[in-house]
Motif scaffolding. Structure first.
Motif, PDB file in Angstrom:
ATOM      1  N   MET A   1       0.895  -1.090  -0.111  1.00 19.64           N
ATOM      2  CA  MET A   1       0.029   0.092   0.075  1.00 19.64           C
ATOM      3  C   MET A   1       0.883   1.348   0.027  1.00 19.64           C
ATOM      4  SD  MET A   1      -2.938   1.317   2.487  1.00 19.64           S
ATOM      5  CE  MET A   1      -2.395   1.658   3.983  1.00 19.64           C
ATOM      6  N   LYS A   2       0.449   2.112  -0.677  1.00 23.33           N
ATOM      7  CA  LYS A   2       1.129   3.611  -0.851  1.00 23.33           C
ATOM      8  C   LYS A   2       0.689   4.367   0.395  1.00 23.33           C
ATOM      9  CE  LYS A   2       2.252   4.160  -5.846  1.00 23.33           C
ATOM     10  NZ  LYS A   2       1.518   3.249  -6.441  1.00 23.33           N
ATOM     11  N   LEU A   3       1.605   4.694   1.388  1.00 28.95           N
ATOM     12  CA  LEU A   3       1.264   5.511   2.480  1.00 28.95           C
ATOM     13  C   LEU A   3       1.336   6.855   2.025  1.00 28.95           C
ATOM     14  CD1 LEU A   3       3.157   4.035   5.642  1.00 28.95           C
ATOM     15  CD2 LEU A   3       0.625   3.462   4.698  1.00 28.95           C
ATOM     16  N   LEU A   4       1.927   7.388   1.122  1.00 33.35           N
ATOM     17  CA  LEU A   4       2.187   8.601   0.684  1.00 33.35           C
ATOM     18  C   LEU A   4       2.457   8.768  -0.733  1.00 33.35           C
ATOM     19  CD1 LEU A   4       2.539  11.904   0.916  1.00 33.35           C
ATOM     20  CD2 LEU A   4       4.818  11.534   1.137  1.00 33.35           C
ATOM     21  N   GLU A   5       1.431   9.354  -1.474  1.00 31.08           N
ATOM     22  CA  GLU A   5       1.657   9.479  -2.827  1.00 31.08           C
ATOM     23  C   GLU A   5       1.356  11.132  -3.513  1.00 31.08           C
ATOM     24  OE1 GLU A   5      -0.738   7.177  -5.328  1.00 31.08           O
ATOM     25  OE2 GLU A   5       0.401   7.617  -7.155  1.00 31.08           O
ATOM     26  N   GLU A  27       5.995   3.566  -0.113  1.00 34.93           N
ATOM     27  CA  GLU A  27       5.340   2.413   0.034  1.00 34.93           C
ATOM     28  C   GLU A  27       5.312   1.882   1.567  1.00 34.93           C
ATOM     29  OE1 GLU A  27       3.448   0.375  -1.817  1.00 34.93           O
ATOM     30  OE2 GLU A  27       4.115   0.639  -3.879  1.00 34.93           O
ATOM     31  N   LYS A  28       4.204   1.267   2.174  1.00 37.49           N
ATOM     32  CA  LYS A  28       4.475   1.061   3.690  1.00 37.49           C
ATOM     33  C   LYS A  28       5.753   0.164   3.719  1.00 37.49           C
ATOM     34  CE  LYS A  28       1.597  -1.121   7.235  1.00 37.49           C
ATOM     35  NZ  LYS A  28       1.678  -0.261   8.156  1.00 37.49           N
ATOM     36  N   GLY A  29       6.349   0.518   4.799  1.00 34.87           N
ATOM     37  CA  GLY A  29       7.547  -0.278   5.300  1.00 34.87           C
ATOM     38  C   GLY A  29       8.855   0.315   4.536  1.00 34.87           C
ATOM     39  N   GLU A  30       8.594   1.204   3.524  1.00 36.07           N
ATOM     40  CA  GLU A  30       9.910   1.489   2.836  1.00 36.07           C
ATOM     41  C   GLU A  30      10.808   2.808   3.549  1.00 36.07           C
ATOM     42  OE1 GLU A  30       9.732   1.585  -2.048  1.00 36.07           O
ATOM     43  OE2 GLU A  30       8.461   2.980  -0.994  1.00 36.07           O
ATOM     44  N   PRO A 148       2.842   7.149  14.249  1.00 35.58           N
ATOM     45  CA  PRO A 148       2.649   7.474  13.106  1.00 35.58           C
ATOM     46  C   PRO A 148       2.858   6.440  12.041  1.00 35.58           C
ATOM     47  CG  PRO A 148       4.861   8.310  13.580  1.00 35.58           C
ATOM     48  CD  PRO A 148       4.078   7.915  14.802  1.00 35.58           C
ATOM     49  N   GLU A 149       2.295   6.485  10.800  1.00 40.30           N
ATOM     50  CA  GLU A 149       2.614   5.412   9.930  1.00 40.30           C
ATOM     51  C   GLU A 149       3.790   5.840   9.269  1.00 40.30           C
ATOM     52  OE1 GLU A 149       0.705   3.159   8.883  1.00 40.30           O
ATOM     53  OE2 GLU A 149      -1.243   3.287   9.468  1.00 40.30           O
ATOM     54  N   ILE A 150       4.052   7.086   8.984  1.00 40.67           N
ATOM     55  CA  ILE A 150       5.233   7.618   8.216  1.00 40.67           C
ATOM     56  C   ILE A 150       6.374   8.549   9.405  1.00 40.67           C
ATOM     57  CG2 ILE A 150       6.316   8.583   6.157  1.00 40.67           C
ATOM     58  CD1 ILE A 150       4.077   8.231   4.796  1.00 40.67           C
ATOM     59  N   LEU A 151       7.527   8.364   9.363  1.00 37.26           N
ATOM     60  CA  LEU A 151       8.320   9.442  10.129  1.00 37.26           C
ATOM     61  C   LEU A 151       9.120   9.992   8.892  1.00 37.26           C
ATOM     62  CD1 LEU A 151      10.110   7.786  12.965  1.00 37.26           C
ATOM     63  CD2 LEU A 151       8.468   9.446  13.011  1.00 37.26           C
ATOM     64  N   PHE A 152       8.861  11.332   8.870  1.00 38.82           N
ATOM     65  CA  PHE A 152       9.652  12.120   8.106  1.00 38.82           C
ATOM     66  C   PHE A 152      10.885  13.067   8.728  1.00 38.82           C
ATOM     67  CE2 PHE A 152       5.502  12.527   6.268  1.00 38.82           C
ATOM     68  CZ  PHE A 152       5.751  12.498   4.760  1.00 38.82           C
TER      69      PHE A 152
END
Ligand code: ADP
Ligand code: MG
Length: 234
Positions: A1-5, A27-30, A148-152
């Motif tokens: 799944m694309k977490l961010l696009e 993608e998730k996990g990337e 969070p799902e994503i860390l920046f």
């Protein structure tokens, strides 16, 4: 799944274009690293993705749900409630910002996470009592509290000594091994090569090339990428 696009993102300041037709996904996990010279638009891209700046035009989705859409050449932002939901998907670790004593439950949860970054004895410390490296670890802990799902990350080690940098990079590597999805703006090319699934090279507001580290870093196709990497290696 694309977490961010993100598709066809354009952004300018005072009539000067800073991001030109940027399209990318995570993608998730990337782990995706963004590299490139100073002024190439890396921070602005991160700030647009995390809603600290508004996009002028383009589409943006979190977890395959569209948040910003392009209509008549302009970015259209959704309601406050939808923005809030989108903002819950990510945390941004900015260059050294420290734990404020805000919500008590956040503070309690932080204890567990401080343990993870090796600072459990610092729960009651004030920011000025912490070294730069400790502050940065707290900033990571703080970002993780929100689950969070994503860390920046925007150049998380740029202000730190080499020794402390190594410690921070180790924590980020552990997060990567735990399959935390991360987007990292960095000048640490060896680190980017070691942890990234994909690398994005930016120059002059453009994505010049993106792909596996073994392509972009070891076998860059474009002259601009080659020149940038060569400058870093001397
Ligand atoms: P990088 O992070 O790759 O060094 P930035 O995204 O910070 O690049 O900056 C890209 C360009 O946008 C630079 O020319 C910078 O001066 C300009 N810029 C960034 N933020 C602003 C702003 N708030 N106002 C005006 N210009 C800005
Ligand atoms: Mg920057």
């Amino acid at each position: 799944m694309k977490l961010l696009e993100i598709n066809h993102l354009n952004k300018g300041f005072d009539g000067k274009t800073v991001l030109k037709d940027i399209s990318m996904y995570v993608e998730k996990g990337e782990v995706v690293s963004i590299i490139g010279p100073s002024g190439s638009g890396k921070s602005t891209l991160l700030r647009c993705a995390t809603f600290l700046e508004t996009m002028d035009d383009g589409d943006l989705s979190y977890c395959e749900k569209q948040v910003v859409r392009s209509a008549d050449g302009k970015a259209v932002y959704p309601s406050k409630a939808e923005m809030k939901e989108a903002k819950s998907k990510f945390s941004l670790v900015s260059p050294i910002h420290v734990m404020k004593r805000d919500k008590e439950e956040v503070f309690q949860e932080a204890h567990k996470i401080l343990e993870k970054v090796g600072l459990s004895d610092k729960l009651n410390a004030y920011p000025f009592e912490l070294s730069g490296g400790q502050q940065q670890r707290v900033a990571i802990a703080r970002a993780l509290v929100m689950n969070p799902e994503i860390l920046f990350f925007d150049e998380p080690t740029s202000a730190l000594d080499p020794e402390i940098t190594a410690g921070i990079l180790r924590i980020m590597k552990e997060l990567a091994e735990e399959k935390m999805t991360m987007v990292i703006v960095t000048h640490e090319i060896d680190f980017a090569k070691a942890v990234s699934d994909r690398v994005i090279f930016m120059d002059g507001g453009l994505i010049v090339e993106q792909g596996k580290p073994s392509d972009v870093i070891d076998n860059p196709k474009h002259e601009r990428t080659k020149a940038f990497l060569k400058k870093l290696s001397v």
